[in-house]
Design an enzyme around this catalytic site. Structure first.
Site, short mmCIF file in Angstrom:
data_model
loop_
_atom_site.label_atom_id
_atom_site.label_comp_id
_atom_site.label_asym_id
_atom_site.label_seq_id
_atom_site.Cartn_x
_atom_site.Cartn_y
_atom_site.Cartn_z
N LEU A 146 0.88 -1.16 0.00
CA LEU A 146 0.00 0.00 0.00
C LEU A 146 0.92 1.21 0.00
O LEU A 146 1.67 1.43 0.95
CB LEU A 146 -0.92 -0.01 1.23
CG LEU A 146 -2.22 0.80 1.13
CD1 LEU A 146 -3.07 0.29 -0.03
CD2 LEU A 146 -3.01 0.72 2.42
N ASP A 147 0.89 1.97 -1.09
CA ASP A 147 1.79 3.11 -1.22
C ASP A 147 1.64 4.08 -0.05
O ASP A 147 0.56 4.22 0.51
CB ASP A 147 1.51 3.86 -2.52
CG ASP A 147 1.85 3.05 -3.76
OD1 ASP A 147 2.65 2.11 -3.64
OD2 ASP A 147 1.30 3.36 -4.83
N ARG A 148 2.73 4.76 0.26
CA ARG A 148 2.72 5.70 1.37
C ARG A 148 1.58 6.71 1.31
O ARG A 148 0.90 6.93 2.32
CB ARG A 148 4.07 6.42 1.42
CG ARG A 148 4.19 7.43 2.54
CD ARG A 148 5.56 8.07 2.54
NE ARG A 148 5.73 8.97 3.67
CZ ARG A 148 6.86 9.58 3.98
NH1 ARG A 148 7.93 9.39 3.25
NH2 ARG A 148 6.94 10.37 5.03
N THR B 228 -1.32 6.46 -0.11
CA THR B 228 -2.63 5.81 -0.17
C THR B 228 -3.04 5.40 1.24
O THR B 228 -2.25 4.85 1.99
CB THR B 228 -2.58 4.57 -1.07
OG1 THR B 228 -2.10 4.94 -2.37
CG2 THR B 228 -3.95 3.93 -1.20
N HIS C 96 1.83 1.21 -8.75
CA HIS C 96 1.12 2.46 -9.06
C HIS C 96 0.09 2.27 -10.17
O HIS C 96 -0.19 3.20 -10.93
CB HIS C 96 2.11 3.57 -9.46
CG HIS C 96 3.08 3.93 -8.38
ND1 HIS C 96 4.23 4.65 -8.64
CD2 HIS C 96 3.08 3.68 -7.04
CE1 HIS C 96 4.89 4.82 -7.50
NE2 HIS C 96 4.21 4.24 -6.53
#
Length: 252
Positions: free
Chosen positions: A53-55, A57, A162
């Protein structure tokens, strides 16, 4: 404290805030808080992240409580047995639901992926999208006298880096707050007008088969307060139940 959405002897799922890293990274050596350590300290045992989970998000993040559980769960993620759904606020009017099948070339970090093959062929990437709400605001952004936005539900059918951000940018509906693939003019408008600087992307729902019991686990997190404040500005419904992505489970 981090909000725990689900916990049993094998797994724990939490709601990760936007801006919080999942684990320590030499790319962000100045950071002192990480989701992995916060969960470990809160529940009293080591945890193993089961997906990315991207930073920027926010939303549902799932951990295993042992390396063995993490190993057992890996095939389910690799074989697309995991159902994920997101909410995103995008630029422009998106009028119809659809599915984008658009291969993506792997995004490489200049340092961390220095030895990776930069000429690797694009990988399959598919995303389903569905518009939920639309709004037109009477403020000039760029060359237009007003600005339009759509709230969309996104379902990634593959798991590329992404992917959602890149796919929405490809559709010319970039996610607001995306500093890598988005529209800087609209990002600035949201920072200046609404006083919020974040990526408007939320990992809203997650469904998977439990690695021990085999039971189908369905999790859905709530919208954070800044989403509801924004929706109030847009004159959209502000009840959490108006934005559920999973079908409610009826009683037997």
């Amino acid at each position: 404290m981090i909000t725990i959405l689900y916990e049993d002897d094998q797994l724990v799922a939490v709601h990760k805030p936007s801006g919080l890293l999942v684990h320590r990274s030499w790319l962000a050596r100045g950071e002192t808080e990480f989701a992995m350590q916060m969960v470990r300290d809160q529940i009293g045992c080591h945890v193993y992240p089961l997906h990315r989970l991207d930073r920027p998000t926010s939303g549902i993040l799932l951990f295993g409580k042992s390396a063995e559980i993490a190993r057992v769960m890996q095939p389910q993620f690799a074989e697309r047995g995991i159902h994920k759904e997101y909410l995103a606020l995008v630029r422009g009017y998106l009028n119809e639901p659809g599915e984008l099948d658009y291969p993506l070339k792997e995004e490489l970090d200049k340092i961390a992926d220095a030895q990776a093959d930069a000429d690797k062929a694009p990988q399959e990437a598919r995303t389903q999208y569905r518009p939920l709400q639309r709004v037109e605001l009477p403020y000039p952004v760029g060359r237009y006298d007003s600005c339009r936005y759509t709230l969309v539900a996104l379902k990634p059918l593959t798991g590329r880096k992404h992917q959602l951000r890149r796919h929405m940018a490809h559709l010319r509906h970039p996610i607001i707050g995306d500093t890598s693939h988005g529209d800087g003019r609209h990002n600035k408008f949201y920072r200046d007008h609404f006083g919020v600087q974040r990526l408007w992307l939320l990992a809203k729902a997650l469904c998977f088969d439990h690695p021990v019991t085999g039971q189908r686990i369905e999790l859905e997190t709530q919208l954070e307060p800044e989403w509801l404040t924004l929706f109030e500005e847009f004159d959209w419904p502000v009840a959490q139940e108006d934005y559920l992505l999973l079908e409610p489970q009826g009683e037997d």
